[in-house]
Design a protein around this motif. Sequence first.
Motif, mmCIF file in Angstrom:
data_model
loop_
_atom_site.group_PDB
_atom_site.id
_atom_site.type_symbol
_atom_site.label_atom_id
_atom_site.label_comp_id
_atom_site.label_asym_id
_atom_site.label_seq_id
_atom_site.Cartn_x
_atom_site.Cartn_y
_atom_site.Cartn_z
ATOM 1 N N ARG A 195 0.837 -1.185 0.000
ATOM 2 C CA ARG A 195 0.000 0.000 0.000
ATOM 3 C C ARG A 195 0.882 1.249 0.000
ATOM 4 O O ARG A 195 2.038 1.213 0.408
ATOM 5 C CB ARG A 195 -0.925 0.028 1.221
ATOM 6 N N LYS A 196 0.274 2.367 -0.416
ATOM 7 C CA LYS A 196 0.983 3.635 -0.458
ATOM 8 C C LYS A 196 0.388 4.599 0.552
ATOM 9 O O LYS A 196 -0.760 4.465 0.962
ATOM 10 C CB LYS A 196 0.890 4.251 -1.857
ATOM 11 N N GLN A 197 1.191 5.570 0.952
ATOM 12 C CA GLN A 197 0.719 6.596 1.878
ATOM 13 C C GLN A 197 -0.452 7.351 1.264
ATOM 14 O O GLN A 197 -0.435 7.721 0.089
ATOM 15 C CB GLN A 197 1.866 7.559 2.199
ATOM 16 N N GLY A 198 -1.494 7.550 2.077
ATOM 17 C CA GLY A 198 -2.679 8.240 1.596
ATOM 18 C C GLY A 198 -3.777 7.317 1.127
ATOM 19 O O GLY A 198 -4.906 7.770 0.897
ATOM 20 N N GLU A 199 -3.493 6.030 0.983
ATOM 21 C CA GLU A 199 -4.508 5.075 0.545
ATOM 22 C C GLU A 199 -5.348 4.592 1.721
ATOM 23 O O GLU A 199 -4.906 4.617 2.875
ATOM 24 C CB GLU A 199 -3.855 3.879 -0.149
ATOM 25 N N TRP A 200 -6.556 4.129 1.411
ATOM 26 C CA TRP A 200 -7.448 3.560 2.416
ATOM 27 C C TRP A 200 -7.093 2.094 2.629
ATOM 28 O O TRP A 200 -6.845 1.353 1.670
ATOM 29 C CB TRP A 200 -8.897 3.687 1.962
ATOM 30 N N VAL A 201 -7.055 1.668 3.884
ATOM 31 C CA VAL A 201 -6.796 0.267 4.201
ATOM 32 C C VAL A 201 -7.910 -0.250 5.105
ATOM 33 O O VAL A 201 -8.481 0.496 5.899
ATOM 34 C CB VAL A 201 -5.425 0.067 4.885
ATOM 35 N N ASP A 202 -8.218 -1.517 4.963
ATOM 36 C CA ASP A 202 -9.229 -2.178 5.780
ATOM 37 C C ASP A 202 -8.558 -3.036 6.850
ATOM 38 O O ASP A 202 -7.396 -3.421 6.692
ATOM 39 C CB ASP A 202 -10.136 -3.050 4.905
ATOM 40 N N PRO A 203 -9.270 -3.368 7.920
ATOM 41 C CA PRO A 203 -8.683 -4.220 8.962
ATOM 42 C C PRO A 203 -8.242 -5.574 8.392
ATOM 43 O O PRO A 203 -8.972 -6.210 7.629
ATOM 44 C CB PRO A 203 -9.833 -4.401 9.962
ATOM 45 N N GLY A 204 -7.043 -5.981 8.735
ATOM 46 C CA GLY A 204 -6.504 -7.251 8.257
ATOM 47 C C GLY A 204 -5.882 -7.184 6.877
ATOM 48 O O GLY A 204 -5.303 -8.172 6.416
ATOM 49 N N GLU A 205 -5.988 -6.042 6.218
ATOM 50 C CA GLU A 205 -5.401 -5.919 4.880
ATOM 51 C C GLU A 205 -3.890 -5.691 4.996
ATOM 52 O O GLU A 205 -3.448 -4.762 5.671
ATOM 53 C CB GLU A 205 -6.042 -4.753 4.131
#
Length: 315
Positions: A195-205
């Motif tokens: 992932r990159k800074q500023g992106e949305w992440v979900d739990p466990g991702e």
Amino acid sequence: MKTTALAVLIGLSASTLFAQSADRGNPVLKRCQLSLLPENLIEISANKAGILERLNVREGSLAKEGAVIAKLDDVEPQMQLRVAKQKEDAAAFRATDKVEQEYAEAARDAAQADLDDLRSANSGPIERVVPITELRAKELELVRSQLQIKKAIKDRQLAITEWRVAKVETEAAEMEITRRVVKAPYSGQVVELYRKQGEWVDPGEPILQYARYDVLRCDGYVSLEQYDPREVDGCEVSIEVEVSQGRIEKAKGRIVYVEQLARDPGDFNYRVVAEIPNYEDRGRWALFPGLEATMTIHLGTANQNMSSRIEGSRP
């Protein structure tokens, strides 16, 4: 799930994998494979959903245990923490405030003194100077003040309970903030960023792949005809690895697993796995997963307490 090319399957014949001295000395295994321990290559995930506010590493970055790797947006939990702290402060004030109890105790002392004076007046030469109704009123006032003391004490006990609850709420709010901070579980290196800074992440991702290099495994094959697995299991080993430009690195370890499987019919051999402590050299790890090594097994050095002897253990 991401995979890595660091895990290598070995299927070489026994004739190229080991050499033996004429007097049947210690097994010397050629072309052994260095690799990461399976548990030392992990994917680090986010515990909460949110925007990846800060990413402090890049591919190849080294991180110490406990270092902050990434941080999710925590504006909302920060506000919840402020509210929780205000509630805790108010509850603490009520729990430590003794004014009501002290006033009730003073009222009790005054009512007791008045009642004693009235009773003294009635015990003099003149009977019933104070009417019985007035005495009963003073007695009732004394009882009321005593009950007020009990109520003040109970109110403080309830306030203390509320204070404890408020503390838990504060801790919960602090935990919500902590869970948005991603830390290195141990000293290691970032292998790949997902992932990159500023992106949305979900739990466990998964956010990144992370590797630990302080202990490596070394896989090799031993001739079943020449060496009994029981005399090899748990023995100390030494390895030599050609790293680059003819530079040879040496290290020691121990056999932790002997496979209960004979391979290559006609020239049977079995797989052994040793764990090799790695070491740092000028800020970098000396041994690299993926390299080939020559491993010597020192017979007669078996440690009976090796983890390979614990039921259910596997490399």
